[in-house]
Write a protein that holds these residues in place. Sequence first.
Motif, PDB file in Angstrom:
ATOM      1  N   GLU A  59       0.818  -1.212   0.000  1.00 58.38           N
ATOM      2  CA  GLU A  59       0.000   0.000   0.000  1.00 58.38           C
ATOM      3  C   GLU A  59       0.851   1.261   0.000  1.00 58.38           C
ATOM      4  N   LYS A  63       0.580   4.152  -2.830  1.00 58.73           N
ATOM      5  CA  LYS A  63       0.358   5.553  -2.486  1.00 58.73           C
ATOM      6  C   LYS A  63       1.374   6.453  -3.177  1.00 58.73           C
ATOM      7  N   LYS A  64       2.599   5.976  -3.319  1.00 61.62           N
ATOM      8  CA  LYS A  64       3.648   6.782  -3.943  1.00 61.62           C
ATOM      9  C   LYS A  64       3.450   6.939  -5.455  1.00 61.62           C
ATOM     10  N   ARG A  66       0.500   6.713  -7.014  1.00 63.24           N
ATOM     11  CA  ARG A  66      -0.839   7.208  -7.335  1.00 63.24           C
ATOM     12  C   ARG A  66      -0.832   8.602  -7.967  1.00 63.24           C
ATOM     13  N   ASP A  77      -7.335   2.682  -5.555  1.00 66.99           N
ATOM     14  CA  ASP A  77      -8.237   2.957  -4.439  1.00 66.99           C
ATOM     15  C   ASP A  77      -9.157   1.791  -4.084  1.00 66.99           C
TER      16      ASP A  77
END
Length: 222
Positions: A59, A63-64, A66, A77
């Motif tokens: 995750e 996140k990096k 995205r 998501d």
Amino acid sequence: MKNKRDFILDLFQNRYTCKGYDPEKKVSDEDFMTIMEAARLSPSSMGYEPWKFILLNNEGIKKKIRPYSWGAEKAIDGASHLVIILSRTAKDMKYDSDYLKYITREIQNFPEDLAAKRTAKFKSFQEDDFKLFENEGALYDWTRMQTYIPLTNMLTAAAILGVDSTPIEGFNIEKVEKVLVEEGVYDPKHFGIASMISFGYKNREHREKTRRPMDEVLKIVD
């Protein structure tokens, strides 16, 4: 029971690119591995398998990437699985590379005399038939195109299993690659990103499919 032709046409008529996923619904391990087997068993030029697949569960890494992956935001998501499809570099796909020697001798099990003939044939193909050494990047671009064969097979396998999917090219390759390389996901000497694909179950209905008529896409030359 539908005949095979009806089954095929209904499958493709009703397969859609998923625009939003239900994060509460997960694809089973059995279904996911069946999809990946369809990818692994896909054909490639000379059977050289110029790809690798990364199941990205981390995750923090998601996140990096995205902010640089506008086409993958909804997948990141909510999708059950996000797979990065890598393409072998030109270095690995040159006719005399160590990787192709490994495939020819240790995976395909060709004896030395036949292996040498295949190498010579592939050299001629790369140099003369497709002229893959005439400009920088041509060999990698040709290799990258082949990764769309397993991508397509994954989409089809998922549809057969009732799993929704999204083929993804909407991302900044340079920035996403920087993150993944810094995180140690893959070695850029041997791989580059070709595309992504996500799997899961939709959280909304899709608009009706639109395609050009057959007489616009098929030309018959007798």
